[in-house]
Structure formats: C-alpha cells, structure tokens
Design an enzyme around this catalytic site. Structure first.
Site, mmCIF file in Angstrom:
data_model
loop_
_atom_site.group_PDB
_atom_site.id
_atom_site.type_symbol
_atom_site.label_atom_id
_atom_site.label_comp_id
_atom_site.label_asym_id
_atom_site.label_seq_id
_atom_site.Cartn_x
_atom_site.Cartn_y
_atom_site.Cartn_z
ATOM 1 N N ALA A 156 0.875 -1.180 0.000
ATOM 2 C CA ALA A 156 0.000 0.000 0.000
ATOM 3 C C ALA A 156 0.911 1.228 0.000
ATOM 4 O O ALA A 156 1.856 1.294 0.796
ATOM 5 C CB ALA A 156 -0.891 -0.003 1.228
ATOM 6 N N ALA A 190 2.440 5.025 0.283
ATOM 7 C CA ALA A 190 2.421 6.316 0.982
ATOM 8 C C ALA A 190 2.722 7.405 -0.051
ATOM 9 O O ALA A 190 3.482 7.179 -0.983
ATOM 10 C CB ALA A 190 3.470 6.321 2.084
ATOM 11 N N VAL A 198 4.706 -1.254 3.229
ATOM 12 C CA VAL A 198 4.530 0.159 2.885
ATOM 13 C C VAL A 198 5.361 0.506 1.649
ATOM 14 O O VAL A 198 6.579 0.325 1.627
ATOM 15 C CB VAL A 198 4.920 1.067 4.066
ATOM 16 N N LYS A 199 4.665 0.993 0.628
ATOM 17 C CA LYS A 199 5.329 1.364 -0.613
ATOM 18 C C LYS A 199 5.800 2.816 -0.477
ATOM 19 O O LYS A 199 5.001 3.716 -0.168
ATOM 20 C CB LYS A 199 4.324 1.245 -1.764
ATOM 21 N N ILE A 200 7.087 3.027 -0.701
ATOM 22 C CA ILE A 200 7.697 4.340 -0.509
ATOM 23 C C ILE A 200 8.322 4.785 -1.827
ATOM 24 O O ILE A 200 9.091 4.035 -2.436
ATOM 25 C CB ILE A 200 8.824 4.243 0.565
#
Ligand code: G3P
Length: 215
Positions: A56, A58, A82-84
């Site tokens: 998902a 950010a 968490v996709k950064i």
C-alpha cells in the site's frame, strides 16, 4: 519466483488467488483511482483474500510524512508492506520504518544506483519499473539483470520485485534472471496460461472423444 498481482481490483485478485498463482499484491494510487475506492477499505478487503505481502503506497513528499503514513498503513494488517517512492526523503523513511520492523517496497526505481541505495537503507523490496523504461527506449530487463548481479556481489537481502510488467516476455525474463518477485497485471497472468497448441489440442481431444464408445 514469487508472483504478485499488480491491481486494486478485488475481482481480479480473487480470480488469480483461486488459480493458485498469487503470493502477494501490489497497489498504487493510479490502480486505486481506476477502481474508484478508498485505500484503507480496499487494502483491508485485499488482506482478507490473499495471505501474503500486500503493498500500500504512501504519498507524502517528506520523510516525517512518509513515516507517519507508513505507521498508519502498517496498522491495517500484519501483511501490509509500505510502498515508498524513491528519493532522499524516501530513503530516510525506509531506514526509519525498517528500524521499527515495518516492511517497505521502494517504488519508481529506474536505475541500479537507486536500487543500491534501497539495499543500503534496508528496504524489503525494490521495484524497478521495466515497462516504463522500455517505453523510453531503454531496456528495462537489462536493469533487472544489473541489479540482481550487484545484489549478489554483496549478499544484499533486499528483494528485487520486477514492476511495470506489460507482457509475458517480461515475466519469462524475470524468472530466467532469478528475480525474487514479479508483480503482474491480471491480463498478463491470463496470457501466461494460453498457448495456441493447447487450444488446438483441447479441440482435437473433444472431437475424438465424440468417437469413443461410451459403453
Ligand atoms: O507496480 C507499479 C506498476 O504497476 C506500474 O505499472 O504499467 O503503470 O508502468 P505501469
């Protein structure tokens, strides 16, 4: 090689999960916009279908914002990654989130040096975008080969997640190169199952079956 499905469409995710070829899911803001659903609700539903890493994204532009978003996203479910977005602020966020045990997937990677930074920062996954490189006449799969050989030189644990896959050849080349993960759109998963000789073979078997005495 692990297969992730690159979509926010739960119908596609269910169908691919039933095929037994989905180890995880990747989403991004564009994919969420396509299905027109809020992020948290969608990620929650995806986590109820697939037992595996669910990325998902950010969207903050600075590290404190990315870290705060990452912490919130990670609370949705244990399987959330968490996709950064790649960049200086992104690397700071990866380091901070990794330190508190939150898994990260660095997106929008277009060079081996960017991938090297992801490994140094402790990212769980790095996502090089092969299709978008092909679009500008650079060989996307060459980048994958480069990153894999660099990571092997130093035993980096960051996994190479091939993204922006557009066709079955991208999947085949990813497997040949030993990529850790390929995230594949549903349409390409369907293409992988097809072969004209399979169709012709089924048609012939059915035709011959008609000639077989049934008793
Ligand atoms: O996971 C990121 C990937 O979906 C981007 O794909 O086709 O928009 O370049 P594409």
């Amino acid at each position: 090689m692990k297969f992730f499905i690159d979509t926010a469409d739960v119908k596609e995710i269910r169908a691919a999960w039933e095929m037994g070829c989905v180890d995880g899911v990747t989403t991004n803001p564009s994919l969420l916009a396509k299905v027109g659903r809020p992020l948290e609700e969608t990620i929650r539903e995806i986590c109820s279908i697939v037992d595996g890493p669910i990325s998902a994204e950010a969207v903050s532009l600075d590290a404190p914002g990315l870290i705060a978003e990452g912490r919130q996203l990670a609370k949705i479910h244990d399987n959330v990654v968490v996709k950064i977005p790649m960049g200086v602020e992104g690397m700071k966020a990866v380091k901070a989130l990794t330190a508190v045990g939150i898994r990260t997937n660095v997106t929008l990677c277009f060079s081996a040096n960017q991938a090297l930074l992801c490994a140094k920062a402790g990212a769980t996954y790095v996502s090089p975008f092969v299709g978008r490189l092909d679009d500008i006449s650079q060989d996307g799969m060459e980048l994958i080969a480069d990153i894999i050989s660099i990571f092997r030189n130093y035993d980096y644990r960051t996994q190479v997640l091939v993204a922006s896959i557009r066709n079955p050849v991208h999947v085949l080349q990813s497997a040949r190169l030993g990529a850790d993960v390929a995230t594949v759109p549903f349409s390409v998963i369907q293409q992988l199952s097809q072969h004209p000789l399979t169709d012709a073979g089924i048609a012939k078997f059915l035709k011959d079956w008609e000639k077989v005495p049934k008793k």
